[in-house]
Write a protein that holds these residues in place. Structure first.
Motif, PDB file in Angstrom:
ATOM      1  N   LEU A   1      -8.254   5.022  -5.296  1.00 28.37           N
ATOM      2  CA  LEU A   1      -7.412   3.908  -4.857  1.00 28.37           C
ATOM      3  C   LEU A   1      -7.340   2.902  -6.003  1.00 28.37           C
ATOM      4  O   LEU A   1      -8.334   2.259  -6.347  1.00 28.37           O
ATOM      5  CB  LEU A   1      -7.996   3.234  -3.613  1.00 28.37           C
ATOM      6  CG  LEU A   1      -7.164   2.091  -3.040  1.00 28.37           C
ATOM      7  CD1 LEU A   1      -5.906   2.647  -2.356  1.00 28.37           C
ATOM      8  CD2 LEU A   1      -7.980   1.272  -2.028  1.00 28.37           C
TER       9      LEU A   1
ATOM     10  N   SER B   1      -2.972   4.995  -3.404  1.00 28.45           N
ATOM     11  CA  SER B   1      -3.840   6.151  -3.235  1.00 28.45           C
ATOM     12  C   SER B   1      -3.337   7.285  -4.119  1.00 28.45           C
ATOM     13  O   SER B   1      -2.131   7.517  -4.215  1.00 28.45           O
ATOM     14  CB  SER B   1      -3.848   6.611  -1.772  1.00 28.45           C
ATOM     15  OG  SER B   1      -4.577   5.718  -0.968  1.00 28.45           O
TER      16      SER B   1
ATOM     17  N   ASP C   1       0.989   5.660  -0.673  1.00 29.21           N
ATOM     18  CA  ASP C   1       0.301   6.938  -0.828  1.00 29.21           C
ATOM     19  C   ASP C   1       1.364   7.927  -1.314  1.00 29.21           C
ATOM     20  O   ASP C   1       1.906   8.704  -0.527  1.00 29.21           O
ATOM     21  CB  ASP C   1      -0.294   7.362   0.514  1.00 29.21           C
ATOM     22  CG  ASP C   1      -1.101   8.637   0.414  1.00 29.21           C
ATOM     23  OD1 ASP C   1      -1.439   9.044  -0.707  1.00 29.21           O
ATOM     24  OD2 ASP C   1      -1.383   9.239   1.467  1.00 29.21           O
TER      25      ASP C   1
ATOM     26  N   LYS D   1      -4.520   9.760   6.489  1.00 23.54           N
ATOM     27  CA  LYS D   1      -5.521   8.782   6.097  1.00 23.54           C
ATOM     28  C   LYS D   1      -6.221   8.267   7.358  1.00 23.54           C
ATOM     29  O   LYS D   1      -5.629   8.181   8.430  1.00 23.54           O
ATOM     30  CB  LYS D   1      -4.866   7.607   5.365  1.00 23.54           C
ATOM     31  CG  LYS D   1      -4.336   7.962   3.984  1.00 23.54           C
ATOM     32  CD  LYS D   1      -5.473   8.186   3.015  1.00 23.54           C
ATOM     33  CE  LYS D   1      -4.983   8.407   1.598  1.00 23.54           C
ATOM     34  NZ  LYS D   1      -4.266   9.676   1.397  1.00 23.54           N
TER      35      LYS D   1
ATOM     36  N   TYR E   1       0.865  -1.188   0.000  1.00 26.87           N
ATOM     37  CA  TYR E   1       0.000   0.000   0.000  1.00 26.87           C
ATOM     38  C   TYR E   1       0.890   1.223   0.000  1.00 26.87           C
ATOM     39  O   TYR E   1       1.779   1.353   0.857  1.00 26.87           O
ATOM     40  CB  TYR E   1      -0.924   0.045   1.226  1.00 26.87           C
ATOM     41  CG  TYR E   1      -1.634   1.399   1.303  1.00 26.87           C
ATOM     42  CD1 TYR E   1      -2.715   1.666   0.482  1.00 26.87           C
ATOM     43  CD2 TYR E   1      -1.156   2.409   2.125  1.00 26.87           C
ATOM     44  CE1 TYR E   1      -3.330   2.909   0.504  1.00 26.87           C
ATOM     45  CE2 TYR E   1      -1.766   3.650   2.149  1.00 26.87           C
ATOM     46  CZ  TYR E   1      -2.847   3.900   1.338  1.00 26.87           C
ATOM     47  OH  TYR E   1      -3.440   5.140   1.337  1.00 26.87           O
TER      48      TYR E   1
ATOM     49  N   TYR F   1      -9.747   3.307   7.415  1.00 24.31           N
ATOM     50  CA  TYR F   1      -9.588   3.141   5.965  1.00 24.31           C
ATOM     51  C   TYR F   1      -8.449   2.168   5.661  1.00 24.31           C
ATOM     52  O   TYR F   1      -8.592   1.253   4.842  1.00 24.31           O
ATOM     53  CB  TYR F   1      -9.320   4.506   5.336  1.00 24.31           C
ATOM     54  CG  TYR F   1      -9.072   4.512   3.843  1.00 24.31           C
ATOM     55  CD1 TYR F   1     -10.016   4.006   2.954  1.00 24.31           C
ATOM     56  CD2 TYR F   1      -7.904   5.060   3.310  1.00 24.31           C
ATOM     57  CE1 TYR F   1      -9.802   4.032   1.581  1.00 24.31           C
ATOM     58  CE2 TYR F   1      -7.683   5.101   1.947  1.00 24.31           C
ATOM     59  CZ  TYR F   1      -8.634   4.584   1.089  1.00 24.31           C
ATOM     60  OH  TYR F   1      -8.411   4.612  -0.267  1.00 24.31           O
TER      61      TYR F   1
ATOM     62  N   ASP G   1     -12.689   7.069  -2.414  1.00 26.31           N
ATOM     63  CA  ASP G   1     -12.929   7.284  -0.988  1.00 26.31           C
ATOM     64  C   ASP G   1     -13.332   8.732  -0.763  1.00 26.31           C
ATOM     65  O   ASP G   1     -12.567   9.650  -1.066  1.00 26.31           O
ATOM     66  CB  ASP G   1     -11.676   6.964  -0.172  1.00 26.31           C
ATOM     67  CG  ASP G   1     -11.878   7.275   1.305  1.00 26.31           C
ATOM     68  OD1 ASP G   1     -12.956   6.940   1.832  1.00 26.31           O
ATOM     69  OD2 ASP G   1     -10.961   7.851   1.924  1.00 26.31           O
TER      70      ASP G   1
ATOM     71  N   GLU H   1     -10.621  10.896  -3.045  1.00 27.19           N
ATOM     72  CA  GLU H   1      -9.393  10.421  -3.656  1.00 27.19           C
ATOM     73  C   GLU H   1      -9.654   9.047  -4.268  1.00 27.19           C
ATOM     74  O   GLU H   1     -10.687   8.435  -4.019  1.00 27.19           O
ATOM     75  CB  GLU H   1      -8.263  10.324  -2.622  1.00 27.19           C
ATOM     76  CG  GLU H   1      -7.765  11.667  -2.146  1.00 27.19           C
ATOM     77  CD  GLU H   1      -6.608  11.539  -1.171  1.00 27.19           C
ATOM     78  OE1 GLU H   1      -5.936  12.553  -0.931  1.00 27.19           O
ATOM     79  OE2 GLU H   1      -6.386  10.419  -0.651  1.00 27.19           O
TER      80      GLU H   1
END
Length: 381
Positions: free
Chosen positions: A153, A106, A54, A321, A52, A325, A134, A151
């Protein structure tokens, strides 16, 4: 230079990230993330289950550094540099993923379109799983036209054929919804009044998963569902209305259930009756029996609670964040033994530790060079 020179990292024992499970471990690499990725390419190729990230969003506010210089809105090649910046890192990320591995990214609308095409190129369009949105309830600009409060994902697999099917997540805010429904029940309101109150409640984005569950009784929150829907069903069973004592109207194609099943439902208060026998009874389905669902592409996670928590901890961080989430995303694959990796560490070094405190999930975090000063004070949590 990195083709011939392997970066060397040294351990800082006082910054060790303790894992609650002695058989698990977490570690954080502090330095340029491309250097760190090159190192992990040698040690963790094919071993990462979930990534993950961002990344910096290239908004023109000196969000990312490329070739040792911040890229700002005056740079005519900002999109090109951002794509080069991301391409180098995503190519290595693909090598790190296991054959069952997936990556979540993200991104906002400054680079969403470009990133989608880049990921199609790096991971393959056939390995695209989905793009989610989201809505965070937090507008990041003061636009004269539309205040943007969402935003994106992006989710890709390394090899879609290797990813296990049947992703499930817990319905968002299920505990809070059930608590509110129980409160209404304890107020001794009429069933019709409670139903109308819950109909209003499910209009709120955070409770959108429960639009079919707008009734509550002593057994819990429930929805009502069609007892027929078949062509040649059961026409023999008679269900008596509890008030009038008369046989209720049957579905046009008959009951979809056998007499034994219907009688058991009546006995256990599993049928929702109308005002009289002229209304076809419906089957109760309790929410606590169906807490899970396939992940949805429209998400609502308000980050305000996380922002307030950060302030209480005296940690300065812009646009964090939501902890819930991140937990939600990590729960998609239902794999509590996954190795989770983030090479754009920021607030997530805290989030990942909290989200995985009860699971044997190993967390790898990299700290980008341009954020070291900002993160140094708490990167060892």
């Amino acid at each position: 230079m990195m083709q011939d020179n392997i970066p060397v990292f040294t351990e800082v024992k006082e910054r060790e990230i303790k894992a609650k499970d002695e058989n698990s471990y977490n570690f954080l690499l502090e330095g340029d993330n491309l250097h760190s990725l090159k190192l992990l390419e040698k040690t963790h190729a094919g071993k990462i289950d979930v990534i993950y990230i961002d990344p910096p969003y290239n908004t023109g506010n000196k969000d990312f550094i490329y070739d040792d210089s911040f890229v700002d809105k005056t740079d005519g090649y900002s999109h090109s540099k951002w794509l080069s910046f991301m391409s180098e890192r995503l190519e290595i990320a693909k090598l790190l993923l296991s054959e069952e591995g997936v990556i979540f990214i993200s991104i906002d609308d400054h680079e969403q379109a470009q990133l989608k095409l880049l990921c199609d190129s790096v991971f393959g369009a056939d390995n695209f799983i989905a793009e989610s949105i989201d809505a965070s309830n937090s507008s990041k600009n003061n636009s004269n036209y539309i205040a943007v409060n969402h935003e994106y994902l992006l989710c890709y697999a390394k090899n879609i054929s290797g990813v296990k099917k049947g992703w499930l997540v817990k319905k968002n805010q299920i505990d809070e919804f059930e608590r509110r429904a129980k409160t209404l029940l304890n107020m001794n309101l009429s069933p019709e009044k409670i139903h109308n109150e819950l109909l209003q409640l499910v209009k709120y984005p955070c409770f959108y998963d429960f639009d079919h569950y707008t009734y509550v009784d002593q057994h819990g929150v429930y929805g009502t569902f069609e007892p027929g829907g078949v062509k040649n069903g059961n026409f023999d069973t008679e269900i008596l209305h509890p008030i009038t004592g008369k046989p209720c109207v049957k579905p046009s194609g008959g009951w979809r259930y056998s007499e034994a099943t219907l009688q058991e439902l009546v006995k256990k208060d599993g049928i929702n009756f109308g005002k009289d026998e002229t209304v076809i009874p419906r089957i109760k389905r309790y929410l606590h029996d169906y807490p899970m669902q396939v992940p949805k592409s429209t998400l609502f996670f308000d980050s305000q609670a996380t922002t307030k928590w950060l302030k209480r901890e005296n940690i300065a961080f812009d646009f964090p964040k939501s902890i819930d989430y991140i937990k939600h995303i990590l729960s998609y694959t239902q794999d509590n033994s996954a190795t989770v990796f983030d090479f754009f560490v920021g607030f997530r070094v805290i989030i990942m530790t909290q989200a995985n405190s009860q699971a044997n999930i190993r967390v790898l975090e990299l700290l980008p060079k341009f954020k070291i000063k900002k993160m140094n004070r708490w990167c060892a949590v």
